[in-house]
Write a protein that holds these residues in place. Structure first.
Motif, PDB file in Angstrom:
ATOM      1  N   HIS B  78      43.138  57.451  59.031  1.00  0.00           N
ATOM      2  CA  HIS B  78      44.341  58.158  58.583  1.00  0.00           C
ATOM      3  C   HIS B  78      45.517  57.958  59.550  1.00  0.00           C
ATOM      4  O   HIS B  78      46.648  57.787  59.111  1.00  0.00           O
ATOM      5  CB  HIS B  78      44.033  59.649  58.367  1.00  0.00           C
ATOM      6  N   ASN B 134      34.712  72.660  63.951  1.00  0.00           N
ATOM      7  CA  ASN B 134      35.918  72.946  63.167  1.00  0.00           C
ATOM      8  C   ASN B 134      37.135  73.182  64.056  1.00  0.00           C
ATOM      9  O   ASN B 134      38.239  72.713  63.750  1.00  0.00           O
ATOM     10  CB  ASN B 134      35.683  74.146  62.249  1.00  0.00           C
ATOM     11  N   ALA B 137      38.164  69.756  65.265  1.00  0.00           N
ATOM     12  CA  ALA B 137      38.800  68.960  64.208  1.00  0.00           C
ATOM     13  C   ALA B 137      40.218  69.464  63.949  1.00  0.00           C
ATOM     14  O   ALA B 137      41.163  68.673  63.785  1.00  0.00           O
ATOM     15  CB  ALA B 137      37.964  69.027  62.930  1.00  0.00           C
ATOM     16  N   GLN B 138      40.362  70.777  63.937  1.00  0.00           N
ATOM     17  CA  GLN B 138      41.682  71.365  63.718  1.00  0.00           C
ATOM     18  C   GLN B 138      42.648  70.971  64.840  1.00  0.00           C
ATOM     19  O   GLN B 138      43.796  70.603  64.581  1.00  0.00           O
ATOM     20  CB  GLN B 138      41.524  72.884  63.671  1.00  0.00           C
ATOM     21  N   CYS B 141      43.911  67.390  64.441  1.00  0.00           N
ATOM     22  CA  CYS B 141      44.961  67.297  63.409  1.00  0.00           C
ATOM     23  C   CYS B 141      46.285  67.822  63.951  1.00  0.00           C
ATOM     24  O   CYS B 141      47.352  67.231  63.713  1.00  0.00           O
ATOM     25  CB  CYS B 141      44.574  68.088  62.156  1.00  0.00           C
ATOM     26  N   GLU B 142      46.227  68.939  64.665  1.00  0.00           N
ATOM     27  CA  GLU B 142      47.464  69.497  65.241  1.00  0.00           C
ATOM     28  C   GLU B 142      48.090  68.512  66.234  1.00  0.00           C
ATOM     29  O   GLU B 142      49.312  68.340  66.268  1.00  0.00           O
ATOM     30  CB  GLU B 142      47.167  70.831  65.932  1.00  0.00           C
ATOM     31  N   GLN B 144      47.859  65.233  66.242  1.00  0.00           N
ATOM     32  CA  GLN B 144      48.481  64.124  65.515  1.00  0.00           C
ATOM     33  C   GLN B 144      49.824  64.558  64.924  1.00  0.00           C
ATOM     34  O   GLN B 144      50.800  63.809  64.939  1.00  0.00           O
ATOM     35  CB  GLN B 144      47.529  63.612  64.418  1.00  0.00           C
ATOM     36  N   GLN B 145      49.868  65.790  64.415  1.00  0.00           N
ATOM     37  CA  GLN B 145      51.117  66.309  63.861  1.00  0.00           C
ATOM     38  C   GLN B 145      52.197  66.355  64.946  1.00  0.00           C
ATOM     39  O   GLN B 145      53.328  65.890  64.741  1.00  0.00           O
ATOM     40  CB  GLN B 145      50.881  67.716  63.284  1.00  0.00           C
ATOM     41  N   LEU B 146      51.851  66.897  66.122  1.00  0.00           N
ATOM     42  CA  LEU B 146      52.819  66.972  67.213  1.00  0.00           C
ATOM     43  C   LEU B 146      53.271  65.577  67.634  1.00  0.00           C
ATOM     44  O   LEU B 146      54.456  65.336  67.872  1.00  0.00           O
ATOM     45  CB  LEU B 146      52.214  67.715  68.411  1.00  0.00           C
ATOM     46  N   MET B 148      53.480  62.904  65.838  1.00  0.00           N
ATOM     47  CA  MET B 148      54.439  62.390  64.857  1.00  0.00           C
ATOM     48  C   MET B 148      55.797  63.073  65.020  1.00  0.00           C
ATOM     49  O   MET B 148      56.835  62.425  64.933  1.00  0.00           O
ATOM     50  CB  MET B 148      53.923  62.612  63.428  1.00  0.00           C
ATOM     51  N   GLU B 149      55.757  64.387  65.248  1.00  0.00           N
ATOM     52  CA  GLU B 149      57.028  65.117  65.372  1.00  0.00           C
ATOM     53  C   GLU B 149      57.798  64.708  66.631  1.00  0.00           C
ATOM     54  O   GLU B 149      59.029  64.641  66.618  1.00  0.00           O
ATOM     55  CB  GLU B 149      56.772  66.631  65.377  1.00  0.00           C
TER      56      GLU B 149
END
Lengths: 320, 320
Positions: B78, B134, B137-138, B141-142, B144-146, B148-149
């Motif tokens: 992803h 979990n 994993a969470q 994801c956080e 990767q979001q940061l 990108m931002e």
């Protein structure tokens, strides 16, 4: 026992009360957004209804219901990316609002959120819940894959189509029913019967959707009548006609020569010639009969099954 | 106890032996493909190493190790879509080979495969394993979001950067360690110490990666030296320089006026002026010290810790 409407209210309240982390807001806002778009919450309602066949405390199944609803919404977010869909339930889709990358990632974290809900179930049923959920989730992904592949193929058989809608739509209804049953305390036989009930109901439901796309009452049907015809979608009606039509007849199914109204008209005429509506209805009724048979075989008091029969009626009589 | 090399061999064999469904092949082929691209299997090796601190049967942790490796590879699939990356470990990426939609969906089903591996652990630790996984994993994801931002932001602080790499890279190493410990039978204190060990090692590792990008030996470093400089990546070195530089100095960091070699040269000179390598190394050493402290505090025989110290050495001395 609660009525489906009451269960829906319990769920709406529980969904609003889910606490997501505040940060990073662009990861979690899309989850709140898609989860708040509503719909009938049919899958989590099924979880709770199934649980109430075996326990008075449907609240025991609430975490599983939220897992199912979160997973379902996750699939919507990712499917909408794949389908390049601008709207979902009349609102702008997540990937249109936040961008594709953000939508991929918010979807991913929804899968984690589903698993977090699941992990809260009683330890005595945890393993069985996980196994059922994972099998269900895997089936849904396989169904979406087949659906995408079928768009590119000219030789999809009716059997393949039924298998695709079984995976893409029906296993989640089956899984929802089974998970509710397991958490409610059902034995293996009853849990499996409820799975069968849900799965066959799901296939019937999708076949009905295919029929309504063409023959639905435009005022009652939520989507544009003829939408499947315009997009050359390989529905049961389309595939059955391909199998029965002679010579060049089937060409109109995929023709781009007509305007939209003319195409809907031409294809509907062809469907009528081969009595496709009746054939599709007969196919649908087969699955409906199977679903009701599983319900009859279930070892719970008959009066408890009434709501399930009404649910079937409600769903299947959307517009016949 | 096995050596890390032996554990790697055990893992390679186990990975090859994972049975995925045959159908739909386009859904499962990408999983076989990405899982076979190899790498050092550092995360699942960590799971097994941690387990062996507490049990002689590291095989008890194999399912968790496979879950971690599958999850890690899912994030690669992803992330590569989001980064529009053409290559992964020198081979064409999944989304380039099978298309973006297929890559999204294969990634999704890898998440399910991870959960299937997890669900096989002993019921006595299942709940704790799920909670740890979990949370991990969470976090990923956080992160990767940061990440990108941060690409879109000009005001990223050092603290924010460390938090981003903690989430994106380090929590997975921490989670791997803790999961191995839990399955191996560690108590809560030791499991948490191993989490801290892994997390701090992960932050140190990423800081070292930032340093090596500029100061690494081109023959030993796997990637193009200066790659981060060319792409204006907001690494620790970049951000620290932004914080220290005067007037227009920092402009070269994001300039597009130079050719690549000239830009690497200019930015490296600026880094040298502010002794950024030394500052970054000091920052890294802080995390390394914390990691080793957690290892020291661990209530297991000291000789069992030797491999962990060697692993730290090995990782940290890639090229200093």
């Amino acid at each position: 026992m609660h009525t489906p409407i009451q269960l829906q209210e319990i769920l709406e309240k529980a969904i609003v009360e889910i606490v997501y982390p505040k940060h990073p807001s662009n990861l979690y806002e899309p989850i709140r957004y898609i989860m708040s778009l509503g719909g009938k919450r049919i899958r989590p309602v099924m979880v709770l209804m199934a649980a109430e066949l075996f326990t008075d405390e449907c609240v025991k199944a609430l975490d599983v219901a939220l897992a199912i609803e979160t997973f379902h919404n996750f699939t919507l977010v990712h499917d909408d990316i794949m389908d390049n869909a601008p709207l979902r339930r009349g609102k702008i889709t997540v990937h249109e609002k936040w961008g594709v990358n953000n939508a991929i990632l918010s979807g991913d974290v929804m899968m984690v959120e589903s698993n977090k809900h699941l992990s809260k179930v009683d330890i005595s049923v945890l393993k069985q819940v996980l196994d059922t959920f994972n099998l269900t989730a895997q089936g849904v992904c396989e169904g979406q894959q087949l659906d995408m592949e079928f768009e590119q193929r000219g030789d999809v058989s009716i059997e393949e189509y039924i298998e695709m809608i079984r995976l893409k739509t029906a296993v989640l209804l089956g899984g929802a029913m089974k998970l509710g049953a397991v958490v409610g305390g059902a034995n293996q036989t009853d849990a499996d019967l409820l799975y069968q009930f849900g799965e066959n109901l799901g296939i019937a439901f999708q076949l009905q959707d295919d029929i309504l796309d063409v023959y639905g009452n435009p005022e009652k049907f939520g989507k544009q009548v003829g939408g499947d015809i315009i997009s050359n979608k390989k529905t049961f009606l389309h595939l059955k006609t391909l199998a029965l039509a002679h010579g060049d007849e089937a060409k109109s199914l995929t023709s781009v020569d007509f305007d939209q109204t003319e195409k809907i008209d031409q294809v509907t005429k062809l469907y009528n010639k081969y009595e496709i509506k009746e054939l599709a209805t007969a196919e649908m009724d087969q699955y409906l009969t199977k679903a009701l048979q599983s319900l009859n075989d279930l070892a719970v008091a008959d009066e408890k099954k009434t709501q399930f029969r009404e649910l079937v009626q409600q769903i299947m009589e959307r517009d016949r």
